[in-house]
Scaffold this motif. Sequence first.
Motif, PDB file in Angstrom:
ATOM      1  N   GLU A  40       0.934  -1.226   0.082  1.00 47.81           N
ATOM      2  CA  GLU A  40       0.031  -0.027  -0.134  1.00 47.81           C
ATOM      3  C   GLU A  40       0.796   1.266   0.213  1.00 47.81           C
ATOM      4  OE1 GLU A  40      -3.635  -0.076   2.197  1.00 47.81           O
ATOM      5  OE2 GLU A  40      -2.813  -1.821   3.446  1.00 47.81           O
ATOM      6  N   PRO A  41       0.418   2.388  -0.708  1.00 51.27           N
ATOM      7  CA  PRO A  41       1.196   3.669  -0.448  1.00 51.27           C
ATOM      8  C   PRO A  41       0.988   4.094   1.060  1.00 51.27           C
ATOM      9  CG  PRO A  41      -0.959   4.001  -1.535  1.00 51.27           C
ATOM     10  CD  PRO A  41      -1.120   2.510  -1.231  1.00 51.27           C
ATOM     11  N   PRO A  42       1.779   5.073   1.370  1.00 53.74           N
ATOM     12  CA  PRO A  42       1.824   5.681   2.725  1.00 53.74           C
ATOM     13  C   PRO A  42       0.205   6.081   3.346  1.00 53.74           C
ATOM     14  CG  PRO A  42       3.619   6.463   1.663  1.00 53.74           C
ATOM     15  CD  PRO A  42       2.977   5.588   0.272  1.00 53.74           C
ATOM     16  N   GLU A  43      -0.581   6.472   2.290  1.00 57.56           N
ATOM     17  CA  GLU A  43      -1.839   7.097   2.680  1.00 57.56           C
ATOM     18  C   GLU A  43      -2.812   5.759   2.634  1.00 57.56           C
ATOM     19  OE1 GLU A  43      -1.608   7.436  -1.992  1.00 57.56           O
ATOM     20  OE2 GLU A  43      -0.349   7.868  -0.093  1.00 57.56           O
ATOM     21  N   GLY A  44      -2.333   4.399   2.048  1.00 53.16           N
ATOM     22  CA  GLY A  44      -3.232   3.581   2.212  1.00 53.16           C
ATOM     23  C   GLY A  44      -4.383   3.188   1.002  1.00 53.16           C
ATOM     24  N   ASP A  45      -4.610   2.207   0.775  1.00 56.04           N
ATOM     25  CA  ASP A  45      -5.595   1.861  -0.243  1.00 56.04           C
ATOM     26  C   ASP A  45      -6.877   2.936  -0.003  1.00 56.04           C
ATOM     27  OD1 ASP A  45      -7.914   0.816  -1.728  1.00 56.04           O
ATOM     28  OD2 ASP A  45      -7.264  -1.276  -1.437  1.00 56.04           O
ATOM     29  N   VAL A  46      -7.591   3.531  -0.970  1.00 57.63           N
ATOM     30  CA  VAL A  46      -8.237   4.335  -0.947  1.00 57.63           C
ATOM     31  C   VAL A  46      -9.743   3.788  -0.353  1.00 57.63           C
ATOM     32  CG1 VAL A  46      -9.469   4.146  -3.321  1.00 57.63           C
ATOM     33  CG2 VAL A  46      -9.981   6.207  -2.016  1.00 57.63           C
ATOM     34  N   LEU A  47      -9.919   2.418  -0.569  1.00 55.92           N
ATOM     35  CA  LEU A  47     -11.171   1.698  -0.037  1.00 55.92           C
ATOM     36  C   LEU A  47     -11.087   1.577   1.427  1.00 55.92           C
ATOM     37  CD1 LEU A  47     -13.113   0.724  -1.658  1.00 55.92           C
ATOM     38  CD2 LEU A  47     -12.562  -1.612  -1.203  1.00 55.92           C
ATOM     39  N   ARG A  48      -9.975   2.192   1.978  1.00 54.81           N
ATOM     40  CA  ARG A  48     -10.025   1.928   3.740  1.00 54.81           C
ATOM     41  C   ARG A  48     -11.164   2.899   4.164  1.00 54.81           C
ATOM     42  NH1 ARG A  48      -6.148  -0.359   6.888  1.00 54.81           N
ATOM     43  NH2 ARG A  48      -4.634  -1.674   5.530  1.00 54.81           N
ATOM     44  N   HIS A  49     -11.019   4.054   3.355  1.00 55.51           N
ATOM     45  CA  HIS A  49     -11.794   5.385   3.769  1.00 55.51           C
ATOM     46  C   HIS A  49     -13.379   5.444   3.230  1.00 55.51           C
ATOM     47  CE1 HIS A  49      -7.834   6.139   4.750  1.00 55.51           C
ATOM     48  NE2 HIS A  49      -7.530   6.146   3.474  1.00 55.51           N
ATOM     49  N   ILE A  50     -13.799   4.326   2.964  1.00 54.06           N
ATOM     50  CA  ILE A  50     -15.223   4.228   2.716  1.00 54.06           C
ATOM     51  C   ILE A  50     -16.122   3.644   3.818  1.00 54.06           C
ATOM     52  CG2 ILE A  50     -17.151   3.422   0.822  1.00 54.06           C
ATOM     53  CD1 ILE A  50     -15.039   5.304  -0.452  1.00 54.06           C
ATOM     54  N   ALA A  51     -17.127   4.656   4.157  1.00 49.15           N
ATOM     55  CA  ALA A  51     -17.762   4.465   5.248  1.00 49.15           C
ATOM     56  C   ALA A  51     -18.867   3.545   5.115  1.00 49.15           C
ATOM     57  CB  ALA A  51     -18.441   5.750   6.080  1.00 49.15           C
ATOM     58  N   PRO A  52     -19.492   2.707   6.019  1.00 47.80           N
ATOM     59  CA  PRO A  52     -19.259   2.828   7.491  1.00 47.80           C
ATOM     60  C   PRO A  52     -18.013   2.000   7.908  1.00 47.80           C
ATOM     61  CG  PRO A  52     -21.017   1.264   7.033  1.00 47.80           C
ATOM     62  CD  PRO A  52     -20.632   1.725   5.751  1.00 47.80           C
ATOM     63  N   MET A  53     -17.517   2.597   8.948  1.00 45.15           N
ATOM     64  CA  MET A  53     -16.542   2.089   9.645  1.00 45.15           C
ATOM     65  C   MET A  53     -16.173   2.455  11.113  1.00 45.15           C
ATOM     66  SD  MET A  53     -13.384   4.869   8.320  1.00 45.15           S
ATOM     67  CE  MET A  53     -14.137   4.757   6.497  1.00 45.15           C
ATOM     68  N   ARG A  54     -15.986   1.505  11.908  1.00 46.30           N
ATOM     69  CA  ARG A  54     -15.745   1.943  13.219  1.00 46.30           C
ATOM     70  C   ARG A  54     -14.547   2.619  13.513  1.00 46.30           C
ATOM     71  NH1 ARG A  54     -16.621  -3.487  15.824  1.00 46.30           N
ATOM     72  NH2 ARG A  54     -18.684  -2.960  16.143  1.00 46.30           N
ATOM     73  N   ASN A  55     -13.474   2.596  12.919  1.00 45.52           N
ATOM     74  CA  ASN A  55     -12.341   3.252  13.190  1.00 45.52           C
ATOM     75  C   ASN A  55     -11.915   3.784  11.690  1.00 45.52           C
ATOM     76  OD1 ASN A  55     -11.508   2.909  16.240  1.00 45.52           O
ATOM     77  ND2 ASN A  55     -11.701   0.775  15.587  1.00 45.52           N
ATOM     78  N   PRO A  56     -10.915   4.954  11.728  1.00 41.13           N
ATOM     79  CA  PRO A  56     -10.307   5.402  10.547  1.00 41.13           C
ATOM     80  C   PRO A  56      -9.694   4.518   9.834  1.00 41.13           C
ATOM     81  CG  PRO A  56     -10.339   7.210  12.190  1.00 41.13           C
ATOM     82  CD  PRO A  56     -10.584   5.665  12.795  1.00 41.13           C
ATOM     83  N   GLY A  57      -9.683   4.368   8.521  1.00 40.19           N
ATOM     84  CA  GLY A  57      -9.108   3.659   7.696  1.00 40.19           C
ATOM     85  C   GLY A  57      -9.472   2.009   7.626  1.00 40.19           C
ATOM     86  N   MET A  58     -10.405   1.808   8.208  1.00 40.80           N
ATOM     87  CA  MET A  58     -10.988   0.441   8.374  1.00 40.80           C
ATOM     88  C   MET A  58     -12.285   0.130   7.882  1.00 40.80           C
ATOM     89  SD  MET A  58      -8.082  -1.137   8.912  1.00 40.80           S
ATOM     90  CE  MET A  58      -8.526  -2.889   9.611  1.00 40.80           C
ATOM     91  N   GLY A  59     -12.485   0.804   6.688  1.00 40.08           N
ATOM     92  CA  GLY A  59     -13.888   0.780   5.873  1.00 40.08           C
ATOM     93  C   GLY A  59     -14.667  -0.692   5.626  1.00 40.08           C
ATOM     94  N   HIS A  60     -15.752  -0.677   5.748  1.00 39.80           N
ATOM     95  CA  HIS A  60     -16.418  -1.893   5.582  1.00 39.80           C
ATOM     96  C   HIS A  60     -15.981  -2.819   4.270  1.00 39.80           C
ATOM     97  CE1 HIS A  60     -19.911  -0.806   2.680  1.00 39.80           C
ATOM     98  NE2 HIS A  60     -19.379   0.112   2.716  1.00 39.80           N
ATOM     99  N   ILE A  61     -15.956  -2.280   3.172  1.00 38.17           N
ATOM    100  CA  ILE A  61     -15.612  -3.031   2.016  1.00 38.17           C
ATOM    101  C   ILE A  61     -14.144  -3.406   1.739  1.00 38.17           C
ATOM    102  CG2 ILE A  61     -15.708  -2.878  -0.552  1.00 38.17           C
ATOM    103  CD1 ILE A  61     -17.944  -0.901  -0.495  1.00 38.17           C
ATOM    104  N   PHE A  62     -13.257  -2.509   2.367  1.00 31.78           N
ATOM    105  CA  PHE A  62     -11.607  -2.963   2.557  1.00 31.78           C
ATOM    106  C   PHE A  62     -11.677  -4.270   3.485  1.00 31.78           C
ATOM    107  CE2 PHE A  62      -7.840  -3.158   4.980  1.00 31.78           C
ATOM    108  CZ  PHE A  62      -7.030  -2.667   4.015  1.00 31.78           C
ATOM    109  N   LEU A  63     -12.505  -4.242   4.603  1.00 33.83           N
ATOM    110  CA  LEU A  63     -12.559  -5.393   5.447  1.00 33.83           C
ATOM    111  C   LEU A  63     -12.821  -6.629   4.784  1.00 33.83           C
ATOM    112  CD1 LEU A  63     -14.050  -3.788   8.609  1.00 33.83           C
ATOM    113  CD2 LEU A  63     -11.553  -4.457   8.519  1.00 33.83           C
ATOM    114  N   HIS A  64     -13.873  -6.500   3.824  1.00 32.33           N
ATOM    115  CA  HIS A  64     -14.190  -7.785   3.143  1.00 32.33           C
ATOM    116  C   HIS A  64     -13.311  -8.288   1.943  1.00 32.33           C
ATOM    117  CE1 HIS A  64     -17.980  -8.235   4.998  1.00 32.33           C
ATOM    118  NE2 HIS A  64     -18.337  -7.116   4.795  1.00 32.33           N
ATOM    119  N   HIS A  65     -12.697  -7.135   1.329  1.00 34.82           N
ATOM    120  CA  HIS A  65     -11.993  -7.406   0.212  1.00 34.82           C
ATOM    121  C   HIS A  65     -10.366  -7.573   0.463  1.00 34.82           C
ATOM    122  CE1 HIS A  65     -15.281  -7.605  -2.257  1.00 34.82           C
ATOM    123  NE2 HIS A  65     -15.050  -6.458  -2.855  1.00 34.82           N
TER     124      HIS A  65
END
Length: 399
Positions: free
Chosen positions: A37-62
């Motif tokens: 990942e780049p230093p800012e992370g995969d952009v999908l980390r930032h798609i809500a809903p999420m419990r904590n920043p950088g851990m968006g729901h679709i990111f968690l699944h994929h």
Amino acid sequence: MSGPLTGVRVIDLTTVVMGPFATQILADLGAEVVKVEPPEGDVLRHIAPMRNPGMGHIFLHHNRNKRSVVLDLKEPAGREALLRLARGGDVLIYNVRPQAMRRLRLGYNDVAAINPRIIYVGAYGYGERGRYAGQPAYDDLIQGMAALPAIFADAGADRPRYVPTAIADRITGLAAVNAVTAALFCRERTGTGQAVEVPMFETLVHMVLADHMAGRTFEPPIPPFRYERMLAPHRAPYATKDGYVCVLIYNDKHWRSFFRLIGREEMFESDPRFASQEARSRNISEVYAFVAGEMVKRSSAEWLGLLKDADIPVAPLNSIEDVLADPHLAESGFFVTAGHPTEGRLRMMAAPGAWSQTQPDALRPAPRLGEHSVEVLREAGYADAEIAAMVASGVTRTP
């Protein structure tokens, strides 16, 4: 890890949905996937809903079953680290435009120079041999280019609509999985790696035209020029007295049974619109309209019982909530829960299917950004002091 791809190492440079979906499947099947990942992370980390920043729901699944290492590939030290990882990899997969990989000096020739056995897979918008090569591509754009929204309008929608899921991304992701496994099989036979292109546009058009090439299949073309069954106005869940059900009365046996249910047995023989598969296909709008007129006469529960007893394909119309509570999915173990160090309990979808000899392990939840940077770089031969210097310079990072 266990599974049919155990022992395969994948260097994953993908982001958003298409590539991560592909590498998620590879990881589920036992491959060791190192997500770079780049230093800012995969952009999908930032798609809500999420419990904590950088851990968006679709990111968690994929991105489950993967390890995350941060590398700034624009920096010479980051590029060098990526090449070290690729030296010990079986597959490198990316989904940026090929020009970007060449600018980073990470094109196929660069990587194959240090690992000739690498399977180098690019999954991106358009094939490199056509005029659209290098243009930006996202799921919505590719759906439009492949005519899916127009087909919705042809089928009676009030306006062109996108399919309400990232279907182009995921179909192309599946095509990328096929490409990886086929190339690995080829390498087992020949010992040779290769570069593979998986373009979104061509992949989705291949799917759409499999139905809707229709009469244009022939030279000269013959009508109709669409697969009429797919566009029939009543090809939709049928309204009943109190809801909807999904029914497909398809072959002659089904139709004879349906006519018996409604007390019209003679229609199969007497009405030429229903007498054969070909006749029904040529009159499909009228056929579906006839069924729609019958379905509103009884409740959903009545139809589900009657049609199942008659061995006519039928299913309820589920909502998302119904799917989540579906008893079959519960019995087949489709939903699993796992603990995550920062996100708590997560409900995930198991890998579909079962393997008699190489059943994949239980799922591991998606990593935090840079969670495995240190261990992955150590495995690549970096000393702790070198890793510390890379962290200090921003070439890599840890949580």
